[in-house]
Every structure is written in C-alpha cells, then in structure tokens.
Design a protein around this motif. Structure first.
Motif, PDB file in Angstrom:
ATOM      1  N   CYS A 192       0.813  -1.224   0.000  1.00  0.00           N
ATOM      2  CA  CYS A 192       0.000   0.000   0.000  1.00  0.00           C
ATOM      3  C   CYS A 192       0.843   1.270   0.000  1.00  0.00           C
ATOM      4  O   CYS A 192       0.516   2.247  -0.684  1.00  0.00           O
ATOM      5  CB  CYS A 192      -0.932   0.010   1.206  1.00  0.00           C
ATOM      6  SG  CYS A 192      -2.182  -1.285   1.213  1.00  0.00           S
ATOM      7  N   PHE A 193       1.940   1.270   0.763  1.00  0.00           N
ATOM      8  CA  PHE A 193       2.691   2.507   0.974  1.00  0.00           C
ATOM      9  C   PHE A 193       3.650   2.823  -0.168  1.00  0.00           C
ATOM     10  O   PHE A 193       4.010   3.990  -0.359  1.00  0.00           O
ATOM     11  CB  PHE A 193       3.468   2.409   2.290  1.00  0.00           C
ATOM     12  CG  PHE A 193       4.190   3.668   2.675  1.00  0.00           C
ATOM     13  CD1 PHE A 193       3.481   4.797   3.073  1.00  0.00           C
ATOM     14  CD2 PHE A 193       5.570   3.734   2.646  1.00  0.00           C
ATOM     15  CE1 PHE A 193       4.146   5.964   3.423  1.00  0.00           C
ATOM     16  CE2 PHE A 193       6.246   4.891   3.004  1.00  0.00           C
ATOM     17  CZ  PHE A 193       5.527   6.012   3.397  1.00  0.00           C
ATOM     18  N   ILE A 194       4.037   1.823  -0.921  1.00  0.00           N
ATOM     19  CA  ILE A 194       5.061   2.021  -1.944  1.00  0.00           C
ATOM     20  C   ILE A 194       4.642   3.036  -2.992  1.00  0.00           C
ATOM     21  O   ILE A 194       5.483   3.691  -3.622  1.00  0.00           O
ATOM     22  CB  ILE A 194       5.422   0.664  -2.621  1.00  0.00           C
ATOM     23  CG1 ILE A 194       6.759   0.768  -3.344  1.00  0.00           C
ATOM     24  CG2 ILE A 194       4.318   0.210  -3.544  1.00  0.00           C
ATOM     25  CD1 ILE A 194       7.949   0.853  -2.444  1.00  0.00           C
ATOM     26  N   ARG A 195       3.328   3.237  -3.178  1.00  0.00           N
ATOM     27  CA  ARG A 195       2.840   4.157  -4.199  1.00  0.00           C
ATOM     28  C   ARG A 195       2.625   5.576  -3.665  1.00  0.00           C
ATOM     29  O   ARG A 195       2.291   6.477  -4.446  1.00  0.00           O
ATOM     30  CB  ARG A 195       1.520   3.634  -4.776  1.00  0.00           C
ATOM     31  CG  ARG A 195       1.650   2.277  -5.465  1.00  0.00           C
ATOM     32  CD  ARG A 195       0.324   1.810  -6.022  1.00  0.00           C
ATOM     33  NE  ARG A 195      -0.166   2.690  -7.078  1.00  0.00           N
ATOM     34  CZ  ARG A 195       0.195   2.616  -8.356  1.00  0.00           C
ATOM     35  NH1 ARG A 195       1.043   1.675  -8.734  1.00  0.00           N
ATOM     36  NH2 ARG A 195      -0.295   3.444  -9.253  1.00  0.00           N
ATOM     37  N   LEU A 196       2.810   5.775  -2.378  1.00  0.00           N
ATOM     38  CA  LEU A 196       2.631   7.103  -1.796  1.00  0.00           C
ATOM     39  C   LEU A 196       3.908   7.931  -1.950  1.00  0.00           C
ATOM     40  O   LEU A 196       4.999   7.393  -2.106  1.00  0.00           O
ATOM     41  CB  LEU A 196       2.244   6.988  -0.331  1.00  0.00           C
ATOM     42  CG  LEU A 196       0.832   6.451  -0.070  1.00  0.00           C
ATOM     43  CD1 LEU A 196       0.597   6.299   1.419  1.00  0.00           C
ATOM     44  CD2 LEU A 196      -0.226   7.359  -0.675  1.00  0.00           C
ATOM     45  N   PRO A 197       3.779   9.274  -1.861  1.00  0.00           N
ATOM     46  CA  PRO A 197       4.942  10.127  -2.139  1.00  0.00           C
ATOM     47  C   PRO A 197       5.843  10.342  -0.931  1.00  0.00           C
ATOM     48  O   PRO A 197       5.468  10.061   0.215  1.00  0.00           O
ATOM     49  CB  PRO A 197       4.274  11.456  -2.541  1.00  0.00           C
ATOM     50  CG  PRO A 197       2.999  11.491  -1.746  1.00  0.00           C
ATOM     51  CD  PRO A 197       2.530  10.055  -1.699  1.00  0.00           C
ATOM     52  N   GLU A 198       7.035  10.849  -1.217  1.00  0.00           N
ATOM     53  CA  GLU A 198       7.944  11.355  -0.196  1.00  0.00           C
ATOM     54  C   GLU A 198       7.362  12.659   0.365  1.00  0.00           C
ATOM     55  O   GLU A 198       6.486  13.265  -0.241  1.00  0.00           O
ATOM     56  CB  GLU A 198       9.322  11.597  -0.819  1.00  0.00           C
ATOM     57  CG  GLU A 198      10.389  12.153   0.104  1.00  0.00           C
ATOM     58  CD  GLU A 198      10.649  11.264   1.297  1.00  0.00           C
ATOM     59  OE1 GLU A 198      10.058  11.555   2.362  1.00  0.00           O
ATOM     60  OE2 GLU A 198      11.415  10.291   1.187  1.00  0.00           O
ATOM     61  N   THR A 199       7.820  13.091   1.527  1.00  0.00           N
ATOM     62  CA  THR A 199       7.297  14.329   2.106  1.00  0.00           C
ATOM     63  C   THR A 199       7.827  15.540   1.331  1.00  0.00           C
ATOM     64  O   THR A 199       8.964  15.520   0.830  1.00  0.00           O
ATOM     65  CB  THR A 199       7.707  14.473   3.581  1.00  0.00           C
ATOM     66  OG1 THR A 199       9.118  14.658   3.675  1.00  0.00           O
ATOM     67  CG2 THR A 199       7.295  13.246   4.379  1.00  0.00           C
ATOM     68  N   PRO A 200       7.036  16.610   1.239  1.00  0.00           N
ATOM     69  CA  PRO A 200       7.504  17.808   0.513  1.00  0.00           C
ATOM     70  C   PRO A 200       8.776  18.386   1.115  1.00  0.00           C
ATOM     71  O   PRO A 200       9.652  18.858   0.382  1.00  0.00           O
ATOM     72  CB  PRO A 200       6.321  18.784   0.660  1.00  0.00           C
ATOM     73  CG  PRO A 200       5.143  17.953   0.984  1.00  0.00           C
ATOM     74  CD  PRO A 200       5.660  16.758   1.731  1.00  0.00           C
ATOM     75  N   GLN A 201       8.880  18.376   2.454  1.00  0.00           N
ATOM     76  CA  GLN A 201      10.059  18.955   3.102  1.00  0.00           C
ATOM     77  C   GLN A 201      11.335  18.257   2.682  1.00  0.00           C
ATOM     78  O   GLN A 201      12.346  18.904   2.396  1.00  0.00           O
ATOM     79  CB  GLN A 201       9.899  18.901   4.630  1.00  0.00           C
ATOM     80  CG  GLN A 201       8.934  19.919   5.192  1.00  0.00           C
ATOM     81  CD  GLN A 201       7.516  19.392   5.235  1.00  0.00           C
ATOM     82  OE1 GLN A 201       7.157  18.509   4.441  1.00  0.00           O
ATOM     83  NE2 GLN A 201       6.700  19.907   6.132  1.00  0.00           N
ATOM     84  N   HIS A 202      11.312  16.917   2.635  1.00  0.00           N
ATOM     85  CA  HIS A 202      12.536  16.212   2.250  1.00  0.00           C
ATOM     86  C   HIS A 202      12.860  16.444   0.778  1.00  0.00           C
ATOM     87  O   HIS A 202      14.033  16.572   0.412  1.00  0.00           O
ATOM     88  CB  HIS A 202      12.391  14.710   2.513  1.00  0.00           C
ATOM     89  CG  HIS A 202      13.649  13.947   2.244  1.00  0.00           C
ATOM     90  ND1 HIS A 202      14.722  13.952   3.091  1.00  0.00           N
ATOM     91  CD2 HIS A 202      14.009  13.159   1.193  1.00  0.00           C
ATOM     92  CE1 HIS A 202      15.698  13.215   2.589  1.00  0.00           C
ATOM     93  NE2 HIS A 202      15.289  12.715   1.445  1.00  0.00           N
TER      94      HIS A 202
END
Length: 479
Positions: A192-202
């Motif tokens: 499930c998580f693999i398709r979610l994005p990195e955080t904008p801050q990073h």
C-alpha cells in the motif's frame, strides 16, 4: 525585520482526502508494530509452561530478556533509521522498517529455541525504532496545521489496534498460526505505501522543487484555479524559507549538515529537554510495562477473570481511548488534554496500588477483585487519550525543521533506553517495592507530568511549526 508569513488560509473547497489516505496507509506499519508489541502478553504464560512451543520452557530470567530485548533493538534501530531518514528519505526508510517486522514473525513461526526468540525481539525492536521515529515525522510533514493533531494521533490508535488484534489472536489462535497470519501485515504495508509520495520537506531539502510541488498538489487537493495556484505558491515559499533554500534556482542557502551551533538557540535546547522529559514520562506512566505484563498482572492480582480475557478487555479500552484522542486532540488544547490525562492516570495507578497494598496486608479483597481490572482499564483509557499519543505529537511539533530528524532520533533513543529499564526491571521493582510501591511510583511520575506540562510545555494546537518555534523563543526571552 521582515514579518513572518501566516499559514495559508484554508478554503472550503480544499480536499483533505489524500492526507487521510496517506496517513491510513503509513499507519498500517503502526498496526503491524502493535501486534509485535502485544505478542508477549498472551504468549508469555505459554512459553513459561510445560506446553511451551520451544524445545524447553522459558525461565523467569529468560522471560525478562524476551520482554526487554525489543527495547535494545530499538535503541540501535533509532540511530540507524534517524540517519537513514535524512540520507535516503522518509519513504524509503519506512519501507525498510517493515523488513525487521517480517523477520520477527518469521523467527516466531520457525524458531524452536529461546535464542531465536531473542533475535526475534531484537528485530521487533529495530522495526519499532523505525515506526516510532518515522511515522510521526512523516505525518507531521504531510499534514496541514488544522488537522495535524488528529492525523498524528492515528499513530497510537493503530499501535493500540495492533496490540488488541494480537491479544485476540493469542487467545483464539495457536502460537504458530498467529505468526503465519500476522506476518501479512508488514507485507500489506509495503504493497500500500510504496505508491505514496515522499514528504515535501525532504524533497525541497534535496532541491527537488517540482516534485515537492506535485506532492503538495496531491496532498492538499490543489486545482489549477488561480486561487489554488496562489496558495500553492505561498505554501512552497514558506516551506523553502523554513528549510533555508534561497533563490528561484533552488540552490542551497546553507550547508544542511548539523553543527554544534545549531543547538545554541535556547528554544532548540528547550525543545530537546522537553522532548526528553516527555518520553521519560511516557514510559514512567507505566503503560508500556503494564501492557507487556497484562495477563501476568491480573493473575497475580487474583482477578476472577481469565487473564487473557482481561488483557483483551484492557486492549479494547486502550483502543477506545486512542479513538477518543483522534476526536478531541484538535478540539482541545494540548496542555489541558495532557494534564487531565496525567492526573487521571495518577488516580487509576493509585487505586491499583491501594488494592495491591490491601492484598499484601492481609485484608479480604474478594469483594473488590474487580478493582485491578477497572483501575488498569481506566489508566490505559485515559493515558491513550492524552499522555501516550500527545508525547509523539508534541515532540514532532516543537523540534526545529533542521534538527527534527536528529532530535527525534535522540529523544526516541532515550525513550527506548528508559523503556528497557522499566520493562526489564519491572519484575525486580515488584519484588523490592511490591506491586503497590510500583503503582504509586508510576502515579507520582504522572503527577510530575501534570506540573511539568503546565509550566514548561508550549501550546501547539493549530499553530504552524514556525509559530511554535517563535513562541518558544519569545517565552525564553521573557524569562
């Protein structure tokens, strides 16, 4: 002196669905970690018994090591995942945190010796380090200020949900079948998580400006309307200013490496001190030790209920408390909620101590045999509303952006050191102080938490990270 920009005003047509979706997906690993934490309580009596699934029954000393080695693994894992979060990003590090949890259940499923369980608990600790450090960090960096508290409190909700799931599984399923089923949770997280994005801050920190804009559009529900584009521009400008990226070209305005001078501001030192105290109080509220030894505590207290059934009741109440926390954390002031929770926990722990004292003093406690279950249930409920979730919510909010990952790692490492001491030596404390002495000690720590929060912890509800930092700096100058 330039004025600091206020947070972007939230418009009614802005969507928050994707933020909730991302938080629910990332907290699948919190659910998986909760099952690893809850595993010990239903299965420790089995491991000690003559029907142990291992080659020989576990001794009392071995049992304390099985309980506490999770904390040892977490101490080392916090350093590892703290470094990884800055080096490779929050998303990659969270995916890596799922691997030790898969290893934990594999060792439980196929290991026949106590040494394999030692390795399993170390792996569970590595996973716990990643989960407790990275999930609050990830949620804080993707959430809007108005719902940050609610989304942040999902973390403990899912941890407690996993604990209850393992209590139920341990009662109605066999030792090995439980591991075969629950190993699927960290695998589901990866899917499930693999398709979610990195955080904008990073992404901004890595100078991936366009990617950060795309993530904000996804999370905030920005459309191509002029109004939304202006809000996106303002939010990006605010984030880039916070992370010290200068110029339209996206060149780094300063070295991102952490220096000793970064700890010089009083607000930074105060934030770290508050974090250290809060994680200490989190463990000396006694809740983590009580959860690990729930069934054992009820058996020792002489409760009429089956110990595993009692543990399930407590787990359900803990889950209910976590759910209430998600409902009230952004409606009530953080300080008020924490103070009420600490004071309520002190009362419940005090009552448990009274029951234990009367029992060892020779009084007939048969008519109040329900008191340990009721008191512990109340403590777990009220702590799950305030102390337990707010520790991680406040910690992720008060640390400055540049030191958020490192500071979070430092405080989380300290949490696991304290947790190891509490869990490993809880049976020793019971022998030396008696059960009543332990409960009253925990109650005293909760009362100290009331005073500390009232006088030293800033209010963070509804404030941006910049506003919280400025408020701490202004308060330090005032003092």
């Amino acid at each position: 002196m330039t004025e600091s920009k206020l947070p972007v005003e939230i418009k009614p047509d802005r969507k928050v669905f994707n933020q909730y979706l991302a938080v629910l997906c990332v907290n699948i690993i919190s659910l998986a970690q909760g099952t690893a934490i809850g595993w010990l309580s239903p299965f420790l009596p089995l491991l000690i018994s003559t029907n142990s699934p291992l080659n020989a029954p576990v001794t009392d000393i071995q049992a304390t090591w099985i309980a506490s080695l999770l904390c040892v693994g977490a101490i080392f894992g916090t350093v590892l995942f703290g470094w990884s979060a800055d080096k490779f990003g929050r998303k990659f590090s969270l995916c890596m945190a799922a691997l030790p949890l898969i290893g934990f259940w594999a060792c439980v499923a196929f290991g026949g010796f106590v040494e394999v369980l030692y390795a399993a608990r170390l792996l569970a600790g590595l996973g716990a380090a990643g989960v407790f450090l990275l999930v609050p960090l990830y949620v804080t960096e993707i959430a809007e200020d108005r719902i940050r508290g609610t989304l942040g409190s999902f973390f403990i909700l899912f941890i407690n949900m996993g604990t209850l799931v393992c209590f139920i599984a341990g009662t109605y399923m066999s030792y090995h079948v439980t591991s075969y089923v629950l190993i699927l949770l960290p695998i589901l997280f990866l899917v499930c998580f693999i398709r979610l994005p990195e955080t904008p801050q990073h992404l901004i920190k890595c100078n991936k400006i366009e990617a950060a804009e795309g993530v904000l559009k996804f999370l905030r529900g920005y459309t191509t309307s002029p109004e939304h584009l202006e809000q996106l521009k303002e939010e990006m400008s605010r984030l880039m200013s916070t992370i010290a990226i200068r110029g339209k070209e996206g060149e780094s305005g300063e070295d991102s490496s952490i220096r000793l001078a970064d700890f010089a501001p009083f607000a930074t030192k105060k934030a770290l001190l508050i974090g250290m105290v809060l994680v200490t109080l989190n463990q000396f509220s006694g809740c983590f030790a009580l959860i690990n030894y729930t069934a054992h505590i009820f058996a020792e207290a002489g409760s009429n209920l089956d110990p595993n059934v009692s543990a399930m009741v407590v787990g359900a109440i803990q889950l209910a408390g976590s759910y209430v926390s998600t409902m009230v954390v952004d409606r009530c002031k953080r300080k008020v909620l924490y103070i009420v929770s600490s004071f309520g926990s002190a009362i419940g722990l005090g009552m448990m101590g009274v029951h234990a004292y009367l029992a060892v003093s020779g009084f007939d406690v048969s008519k109040i045999s329900w008191l340990p279950v009721a008191s512990l249930s109340f403590v777990i409920f009220i702590a799950s509303v305030g102390i337990l979730p707010l520790t991680f919510v406040i910690l992720s909010e008060i640390l400055p952006q540049k030191l958020r990952s490192f500071g979070g790692s430092l405080c989380t490492t300290f949490l696991w050191v304290v947790s190891f001491i509490v869990v490993k030596y809880f049976p020793v404390m019971v022998e030396v102080l008696g059960m009543h002495g332990c409960m009253w000690t925990f109650a005293g720590c909760c009362l100290f938490g009331v005073l500390f929060n009232a006088f030293f912890v800033p209010e963070t509800r509804g404030k941006s990270i910049d506003e919280i930092t400025l408020a701490m700096e202004s308060r330090s100058k005032a003092t």
